[in-house]
Design a protein around this motif. Structure first.
Motif, PDB file in Angstrom:
ATOM      1  N   UNK A 215     -13.932  -1.132  15.789  1.00  0.00           N
ATOM      2  CA  UNK A 215     -13.873   0.155  15.104  1.00  0.00           C
ATOM      3  C   UNK A 215     -13.078   1.200  15.876  1.00  0.00           C
ATOM      4  N   UNK A 216     -13.226   1.213  17.198  1.00  0.00           N
ATOM      5  CA  UNK A 216     -12.707   2.324  17.994  1.00  0.00           C
ATOM      6  C   UNK A 216     -11.318   2.056  18.568  1.00  0.00           C
ATOM      7  N   UNK A 217     -10.898   0.778  18.575  1.00  0.00           N
ATOM      8  CA  UNK A 217      -9.659   0.399  19.266  1.00  0.00           C
ATOM      9  C   UNK A 217      -8.429   1.102  18.700  1.00  0.00           C
ATOM     10  N   UNK A 247     -23.961   3.177  17.277  1.00  0.00           N
ATOM     11  CA  UNK A 247     -23.733   4.606  17.158  1.00  0.00           C
ATOM     12  C   UNK A 247     -23.626   5.245  18.544  1.00  0.00           C
ATOM     13  N   UNK A 248     -24.491   4.841  19.463  1.00  0.00           N
ATOM     14  CA  UNK A 248     -24.459   5.362  20.832  1.00  0.00           C
ATOM     15  C   UNK A 248     -23.129   5.041  21.500  1.00  0.00           C
ATOM     16  N   UNK A 249     -22.739   3.761  21.457  1.00  0.00           N
ATOM     17  CA  UNK A 249     -21.526   3.326  22.144  1.00  0.00           C
ATOM     18  C   UNK A 249     -20.270   3.951  21.548  1.00  0.00           C
ATOM     19  N   UNK A 250     -20.213   4.026  20.219  1.00  0.00           N
ATOM     20  CA  UNK A 250     -19.053   4.640  19.570  1.00  0.00           C
ATOM     21  C   UNK A 250     -18.947   6.108  19.965  1.00  0.00           C
ATOM     22  N   UNK A 281     -19.990   2.846  31.129  1.00  0.00           N
ATOM     23  CA  UNK A 281     -18.754   3.230  30.454  1.00  0.00           C
ATOM     24  C   UNK A 281     -18.047   4.253  31.337  1.00  0.00           C
ATOM     25  N   UNK A 282     -16.867   3.906  31.826  1.00  0.00           N
ATOM     26  CA  UNK A 282     -16.111   4.751  32.749  1.00  0.00           C
ATOM     27  C   UNK A 282     -14.773   5.139  32.131  1.00  0.00           C
ATOM     28  N   UNK A 283     -14.429   6.425  32.185  1.00  0.00           N
ATOM     29  CA  UNK A 283     -13.115   6.841  31.692  1.00  0.00           C
ATOM     30  C   UNK A 283     -12.312   7.493  32.809  1.00  0.00           C
ATOM     31  N   UNK A 284     -10.999   7.576  32.606  1.00  0.00           N
ATOM     32  CA  UNK A 284     -10.096   8.138  33.608  1.00  0.00           C
ATOM     33  C   UNK A 284      -9.739   9.583  33.282  1.00  0.00           C
ATOM     34  N   UNK A 285     -10.619  10.245  32.535  1.00  0.00           N
ATOM     35  CA  UNK A 285     -10.376  11.628  32.158  1.00  0.00           C
ATOM     36  C   UNK A 285     -10.543  12.584  33.322  1.00  0.00           C
ATOM     37  N   UNK A 286     -10.407  13.886  33.060  1.00  0.00           N
ATOM     38  CA  UNK A 286     -10.484  14.897  34.122  1.00  0.00           C
ATOM     39  C   UNK A 286     -11.900  15.186  34.605  1.00  0.00           C
ATOM     40  N   UNK A 287     -12.898  14.579  33.937  1.00  0.00           N
ATOM     41  CA  UNK A 287     -14.276  14.819  34.328  1.00  0.00           C
ATOM     42  C   UNK A 287     -14.857  16.049  33.655  1.00  0.00           C
ATOM     43  N   UNK A 315     -27.812  10.315  21.304  1.00  0.00           N
ATOM     44  CA  UNK A 315     -27.616   9.083  22.078  1.00  0.00           C
ATOM     45  C   UNK A 315     -28.797   8.852  23.013  1.00  0.00           C
ATOM     46  N   UNK A 316     -29.202   9.901  23.724  1.00  0.00           N
ATOM     47  CA  UNK A 316     -30.321   9.761  24.647  1.00  0.00           C
ATOM     48  C   UNK A 316     -31.610   9.423  23.892  1.00  0.00           C
ATOM     49  N   UNK A 317     -31.832  10.064  22.749  1.00  0.00           N
ATOM     50  CA  UNK A 317     -33.027   9.779  21.956  1.00  0.00           C
ATOM     51  C   UNK A 317     -33.070   8.308  21.539  1.00  0.00           C
ATOM     52  N   UNK A 318     -31.915   7.791  21.116  1.00  0.00           N
ATOM     53  CA  UNK A 318     -31.853   6.391  20.678  1.00  0.00           C
ATOM     54  C   UNK A 318     -32.142   5.457  21.847  1.00  0.00           C
ATOM     55  N   UNK A 319     -31.502   5.708  22.989  1.00  0.00           N
ATOM     56  CA  UNK A 319     -31.703   4.849  24.161  1.00  0.00           C
ATOM     57  C   UNK A 319     -33.161   4.899  24.617  1.00  0.00           C
ATOM     58  N   UNK A 320     -33.751   6.079  24.665  1.00  0.00           N
ATOM     59  CA  UNK A 320     -35.141   6.199  25.102  1.00  0.00           C
ATOM     60  C   UNK A 320     -36.103   5.578  24.100  1.00  0.00           C
TER      61      UNK A 320
END
Length: 350
Positions: A215-217, A247-250, A281-287, A315-320
């Motif tokens: 979906x995201x590619x 939904x969380x990952x997307x 999940x790690x990105x190379x953004x500016x932080x 996202x946090x609610x779903x994971x918890x």
């Protein structure tokens, strides 16, 4: 009845919550809100009965732990449990107990809050966020669908203009592949946006990740961003709601794409940590600046022009709700989001 007891009754009746005075498991008093919550006609139907008669058996152990906590600490935290109404139907509540004295004896002041409204609000927020994500993905989806359609149209025209069995077989194979690609993308999009009840079952995490990337590619490619998946260990299946985890990952990956300026990369790593699956999940953004990092999970706080400020909170609610945890770390070199999910979780309240 003493003046003190009368004051207790007045206090209990004026409480904004359904309230029960419980002594050795027996209901000594219940206010009008409690009577309504249980669907009783009058207090006398409840008073004198044991609370366990109204408690679903699977929560007996949880309730006993709560009583022990009250006896040791003088109060308990809120616990979700399932109760029965007078007509036999069930309803979910949050229970909290406080040790007090009533009629010169130690009793438990029990607060009951129906979670039906809370659950509906959380579900509404999740569905709203899903629709927002789907809308933002629409441009990439249209682009991804248009390309296969162009190929299909072209090869059909070639097949019509000249007949060659080998060439036609080659063209038809390409057409079949492109059609399957369209079906996959549209199926994933439909799965994401379709409202549905929570459905917990065993799922393959690696397959789930691949479906998310499907979906995201396109959005990543359009932004000149590479996505890499690195699985260090053979990940076992986990019990989860597949669509909620998607939904969380997307949401997280889409945030990373939007954070990266020009060219960049996103790495998704998976490994086993004890009794948990660890996804990073790690990105190379500016932080994320430190002063914003403290606020990014606050409801409705957003730095995006069209953001809702609900994404990470949901996202946090779903994971918890999956008995997992989520931590966010960020520096000038990029952002890391760590997700821990228990390998074997059969019983969850979603």
């Amino acid at each position: 009845m003493s003046i003190l007891d009368e004051e207790y009754i007045k206090f209990v009746e004026q409480s904004p919550d359904a309230t029960i005075l419980l002594q050795r498991g027996i209901i000594r008093y219940i206010n009008d809100l409690g009577v309504n919550l249980f669907g009783a006609a009058q207090k006398e139907e409840m008073i004198g009965n044991g609370l366990l008669e109204f408690l679903s058996t699977e929560y007996f152990e949880t309730f006993n732990h709560m009583i022990e906590e009250i006896e040791q600490e003088g109060h308990s935290s809120f616990q979700e449990m399932m109760l029965f109404k007078m007509n036999g139907t069930t309803f979910e509540v949050e229970l909290k107990g406080i040790s007090i004295h009533y009629e010169y004896k130690s009793v438990i002041y029990l607060i009951l809050r129906s979670v039906e409204g809370k659950k509906k609000t959380e579900q509404f927020l999740m569905e709203s966020e899903k629709l927002l994500i789907a809308g933002q993905l629409a441009a990439g989806i249209v682009h991804e669908v248009r390309n296969p359609l162009t190929s299909i149209k072209g090869f059909i025209q070639l097949s019509q203009s000249q007949y060659d069995e080998d060439k036609n077989r080659f063209y038809l194979n390409i057409i079949q592949t492109e059609i399957e690609r369209i079906e996959l993308i549209l199926t994933e999009l439909l799965t994401l946006t379709k409202p549905r009840n929570s459905h917990v079952e065993s799922n393959d995490v690696e397959q789930l990740l691949q479906e998310v990337i499907t979906l995201i590619d396109t959005q990543a490619i359009m932004n000149n961003i590479d996505i890499h998946i690195t699985i260090k260990d053979k990940l076992p299946v986990i019990y989860c709601d597949k669509n909620q985890l998607k939904q969380v990952l997307i949401n997280i990956i889409k945030n990373s794409i939007e954070a990266i300026i020009n060219h960049g990369s996103i790495t998704i790593e998976g490994n086993i940590e004890g009794k948990h699956i660890h996804l990073c999940i790690t990105d190379s953004g500016p932080g994320i600046p430190a002063h914003l990092l403290k606020r990014i999970e606050e409801p409705f706080f957003t730095t995006k022009e069209n953001g809702t400020g609900l994404g990470l909170m949901i996202c946090r609610q779903i994971i918890e709700s999956h008995n997992g945890s989520m931590k966010i770390r960020s520096s000038s070199k990029g952002t890391k989001i760590h997700i821990l999910l228990p390998i074997n979780t059969h019983k969850m309240i979603l």
